[in-house]
Scaffold this active site. Structure first.
Site, PDB file in Angstrom:
ATOM      1  N   LYS A   1     -15.728  55.318 -11.969  1.00  0.00           N
ATOM      2  CA  LYS A   1     -17.114  54.848 -12.096  1.00  0.00           C
ATOM      3  C   LYS A   1     -17.427  53.770 -11.060  1.00  0.00           C
ATOM      4  O   LYS A   1     -18.563  53.641 -10.618  1.00  0.00           O
ATOM      5  CB  LYS A   1     -17.353  54.295 -13.501  1.00  0.00           C
ATOM      6  CG  LYS A   1     -17.135  55.326 -14.617  1.00  0.00           C
ATOM      7  CD  LYS A   1     -18.279  56.301 -14.706  1.00  0.00           C
ATOM      8  CE  LYS A   1     -18.044  57.370 -15.767  1.00  0.00           C
ATOM      9  NZ  LYS A   1     -19.026  58.447 -15.719  1.00  0.00           N
TER      10      LYS A   1
ATOM     11  N   SER B   1      -9.225  60.316 -13.726  1.00  0.00           N
ATOM     12  CA  SER B   1     -10.491  59.610 -13.469  1.00  0.00           C
ATOM     13  C   SER B   1     -10.467  58.177 -13.978  1.00  0.00           C
ATOM     14  O   SER B   1     -11.200  57.329 -13.489  1.00  0.00           O
ATOM     15  CB  SER B   1     -11.655  60.364 -14.092  1.00  0.00           C
ATOM     16  OG  SER B   1     -11.411  60.608 -15.469  1.00  0.00           O
TER      17      SER B   1
ATOM     18  N   GLU C   1     -26.761  53.255 -18.623  1.00  0.00           N
ATOM     19  CA  GLU C   1     -26.328  53.827 -19.885  1.00  0.00           C
ATOM     20  C   GLU C   1     -24.811  53.906 -19.849  1.00  0.00           C
ATOM     21  O   GLU C   1     -24.221  53.973 -18.769  1.00  0.00           O
ATOM     22  CB  GLU C   1     -26.908  55.238 -20.043  1.00  0.00           C
ATOM     23  CG  GLU C   1     -26.086  56.374 -19.393  1.00  0.00           C
ATOM     24  CD  GLU C   1     -25.993  56.297 -17.876  1.00  0.00           C
ATOM     25  OE1 GLU C   1     -26.814  55.582 -17.260  1.00  0.00           O
ATOM     26  OE2 GLU C   1     -25.102  56.952 -17.298  1.00  0.00           O
TER      27      GLU C   1
HETATM   28  C1  LIG Z   1     -12.539  57.721 -17.348  1.00  0.00           C
HETATM   29  C2  LIG Z   1     -13.684  58.660 -17.354  1.00  0.00           C
HETATM   30  N1  LIG Z   1     -13.521  59.889 -16.886  1.00  0.00           N
HETATM   31  C3  LIG Z   1     -14.529  60.794 -16.875  1.00  0.00           C
HETATM   32  C4  LIG Z   1     -15.765  60.499 -17.396  1.00  0.00           C
HETATM   33  C5  LIG Z   1     -16.791  61.569 -17.414  1.00  0.00           C
HETATM   34  O1  LIG Z   1     -17.824  61.395 -16.511  1.00  0.00           O
HETATM   35  P1  LIG Z   1     -17.941  62.264 -15.205  1.00  0.00           P
HETATM   36  O2  LIG Z   1     -17.889  63.686 -15.610  1.00  0.00           O
HETATM   37  O3  LIG Z   1     -19.276  61.874 -14.661  1.00  0.00           O
HETATM   38  O4  LIG Z   1     -16.870  61.909 -14.292  1.00  0.00           O
HETATM   39  C6  LIG Z   1     -15.998  59.206 -17.895  1.00  0.00           C
HETATM   40  C7  LIG Z   1     -17.310  58.830 -18.421  1.00  0.00           C
HETATM   41  O5  LIG Z   1     -17.549  57.824 -19.012  1.00  0.00           O
HETATM   42  C8  LIG Z   1     -14.925  58.272 -17.881  1.00  0.00           C
HETATM   43  O6  LIG Z   1     -15.091  57.025 -18.344  1.00  0.00           O
END
Ligand SMILES: Cc1ncc(COP(=O)(O)O)c(C=O)c1O
Lengths: 408, 254
Positions: A86, A376, A108
């Site tokens: 993020k 992520s 959000e």
């Molecule tokens: C660690 C993490 N991975 C993935 C996501 C999913 O979002 P996105 O599909 O936009 O990567 C989030 C959303 O809050 C997240 O905090």
């Protein structure tokens, strides 16, 4: 008057008239930045000095041995400042806010990661900051609420609708239509009206650009398959964008919750429960009923618990460029456990969806194949949920003691 | 035609009154009662909102009404039936107000055809800007229905003119930034804004968002052609009941 921001049949800008001028301004500033090589250079500098870029790729030797198929690598977005991808998007948008001369940001958040990242960026750039978060998510992601508030943000629990991510987005839009002169809405994923999907995907493309280069340097070749979890789709777009033009299979993993046939999931692209609709300013696949009312969604991972999905990914689904699969809550917890034990790495529940699916496919692949998983985010924020799922008695005792102290 | 109807009414009244309801809130029966009371009290036009789960342009009061109506199980089919009933029973023009996904999922052509068959005169779709409205516009035109478009204080001159080209019936001028239900200052800047709108279009102008009492309506006389009462009527229903609507609306017009 021309339509803008389409990816095949998806995207667009279905905006209330009051916001049209604000989006025109955003699009102009974003387009300028995109055409200005110095901007990207500054952005990379900022991310390397303030965040932790380039994040490494880690060879997961023990998991590889455990599954006995493809070699498994992990892209470590968990090592970003604030613990998730993020940060990439938020710092990029922060630079744009500076260009626009605005002084307040709103956002959000579902899992809270985007809220924490935005609050951090606001602190660093000196912006006022308000975060909208569904009441349900406030309850399940308390550690992140704590950090947002400590970082100086105001966290507003949203009590409308299903009280999760989509409702927080609606509230943020309501704030924005009132305060757009000085306020920028830092949308957290590659969704929403144009130019957000394209812009967020662009900032996140830093993940894929790095990963591609790292593979070429380390292995002299590209991975066979890349796995990423899909909430709104920003981390997936980020890592995939390094490989769109290559012969690399891209797999997006959605939240299958209690199962794809249970009605309690958040799978828009790998289930038959979703259909094309227009809400929250853009056209994409939504989990909705026949009347077009959005349905309740469920995932153990707050960050994947969203009714819509990036229009760019909907387009890739229709074009067959990305394969979409689901991982259930149970598979996800198992994947977290295994990853911790085998690699000493704690993936976020969101990211663990990508791990779960990769673990299913790894044994069926050959040792010549390479799997790349986008981690992520890190799982610290999920300590309450994971401890619950693992039914850890010592943790429970600790909470009871702590509660006693507060009552005393 | 909606525009000519508005113009002929304006020969009898200085400013017309349009009210807004959410179909199914607090119940379908109550909605019918509300329409009956409003028409009897002299309302000139009515917006019937088909509830949507994500009404991003609506403030807390109308948002709650949307959610309550949906929680009560109201369907789009019932809303269309409701529109048919009131359009048959009462002599004023009715419009649908809803978000685009409702039309999109129903099928835009099918929705608009049924709207015509039911006797409605047009619709307001706040999240459908002209850029995205091709299919909707041609369906409306084919059925001789009025697509009501929106002006806002942030709309540029060029855009006011472009919107005027596709609008029909009247134009809905949003009084200020923000969502429905907040306070609006009825001040000189509102005058100047309405004057800009007047220059951009020959269509009648409605002004909505924050109109709540007689002084607001007096302020608008001679500047707008239609005053829109939304949230204020809902608040009254919640605090004093449907019966209080009659005196409230009569008083606004004296
Ligand atoms: C660690 C993490 N991975 C993935 C996501 C999913 O979002 P996105 O599909 O936009 O990567 C989030 C959303 O809050 C997240 O905090």
């Amino acid at each position: 008057m021309n339509k803008r921001g389409y990816f095949g049949n998806f995207g667009g800008a279905f905006l209330p008239e009051i916001l049209v001028a604000t989006f025109d301004e955003l699009e102009r500033v974003y387009t300028e930045a995109r055409n200005d090589p110095i901007f990207w250079h500054d952005y990379e500098q900022l991310m390397s000095s303030y965040s932790c870029r380039p994040t490494p790729i880690t060879y997961a030797e023990n998991l590889t041995r455990h599954f006995g198929g493809a070699r498994i690598f992990i892209k470590r977005e968990d090592l970003n400042h604030t613990g998730a991808h993020k940060a990439n998007n938020v710092m990029g948008q922060g630079l744009l806010v500076k260009r626009m001369g605005k002084t307040r940001v709103i956002a959000e958040t579902g899992a809270g990661q985007h809220g924490v990242a935005t609050a951090t960026m606001a602190a660093r750039f000196g912006f006022d900051c308000t975060i909208y978060m569904g009441e349900v998510d406030v309850a399940r992601q308390r550690p992140n609420v704590f950090w947002m508030e400590q970082l100086g943000a105001t966290v507003v629990p949203v009590t409308d609708g299903t009280r999760i991510l989509k409702d927080a987005i609606n509230e943020a839009f309501r704030d924005w239509v009132t305060n757009m002169d000085a306020t920028h809405y830092v949308l957290g994923t590659a969704c929403g009206p144009h130019p957000f999907p394209e812009m967020v995907a662009w900032f996140q493309s830093i993940i894929g650009k790095e990963a591609r280069r790292q593979f070429m340097e380390r292995e002299g070749r590209l991975p066979t398959r890349v796995f990423a979890c899909v909430g709104g789709g920003s981390n997936a777009m980020g890592i995939f964008s390094g490989f769109f033009d290559d012969d690399v299979e891209l797999v997006g993993v959605e939240a299958a919750g209690r199962g794809l046939n249970s009605g309690a999931h958040a799978s828009r692209l790998c289930s038959d429960d979703a259909s094309v609709g227009v809400a929250q300013g853009y056209k994409t696949y939504f989990l909705q009923d026949d009347d077009g009312q959005m349905r309740e969604t469920h995932s153990i991972a707050a960050g994947l618990d969203y009714v819509g999905v990036s229009p760019i990914l909907s387009d890739f689904k229709e074009k067959g460029r990305v394969r979409f699969e689901g991982a259930t809550d149970r598979e996800v917890i198992e994947a977290v456990r295994l990853t911790m034990r085998k690699e000493g790495v704690i993936p976020a529940l969101e990211s663990a969806h990508a791990f779960a699916r990769a673990f299913k496919e790894a044994p069926t692949m050959s040792p010549d194949d390479i799997i790349l998983i986008n981690q992520s985010g890190r799982g610290d924020k999920d300590i309450f949920t994971i401890a619950d799922a693992m039914d850890d008695p010592k943790w429970k005792q600790f909470i009871i003691e702590k509660a006693k102290q507060y009552h005393a | 035609m909606l525009e000519s109807h508005i113009r002929s009414r304006l020969k009898e009244k200085k400013i017309l009154l349009m009210t807004h309801i959410v179909i199914g809130y607090p119940s379908l029966e109550a909605s019918l009662e509300i329409v009956r009371t409003m028409v009897a009290a002299g309302v000139d036009l009515m917006e019937l909102q088909i509830p949507f789960s994500e009404p991003i342009a609506d403030g807390p009061v109308i948002l709650k009404a949307n959610q309550n109506s949906l929680a009560g199980g109201v369907s789009v089919a019932q809303c269309l039936e409701f529109g048919r009933t009131v359009a048959r029973e009462f002599p004023i023009p009715f419009l649908y107000m809803t978000y685009y996904n409702i039309l999109f999922k129903y099928g835009v052509d099918r929705f608009v055809d049924e709207m015509r068959d039911a006797g409605l005169k047009g619709s307001i779709v706040p999240d459908l800007p002209p850029e995205e409205a091709d299919g909707y516009l041609s369906a409306m035109q084919r059925n001789q229905l009025s697509p009501i478009f929106i002006y806002s204080p942030t709309t540029s001159e060029a855009r006011l003119t472009a919107i005027a080209k596709v609008a029909d019936g009247f134009v809905y001028c949003v009084a200020r930034k923000g969502v429905t239900g907040d306070q609006t200052e009825f001040s000189q800047s509102l005058d100047a804004y309405l004057a800009r709108c007047r220059t951009a279009t020959g269509l009648p102008l409605a002004l909505g968002f924050g109109v709540k009492d007689k002084s607001d309506i007096k302020f608008l006389e001679g500047k707008a052609d239609i005053a829109v009462i939304g949230t204020q009527a809902l608040r009254l229903i919640e605090t004093e009941g449907i019966a209080a609507l009659g005196p409230f609306i009569r008083d606004l017009q004296t």
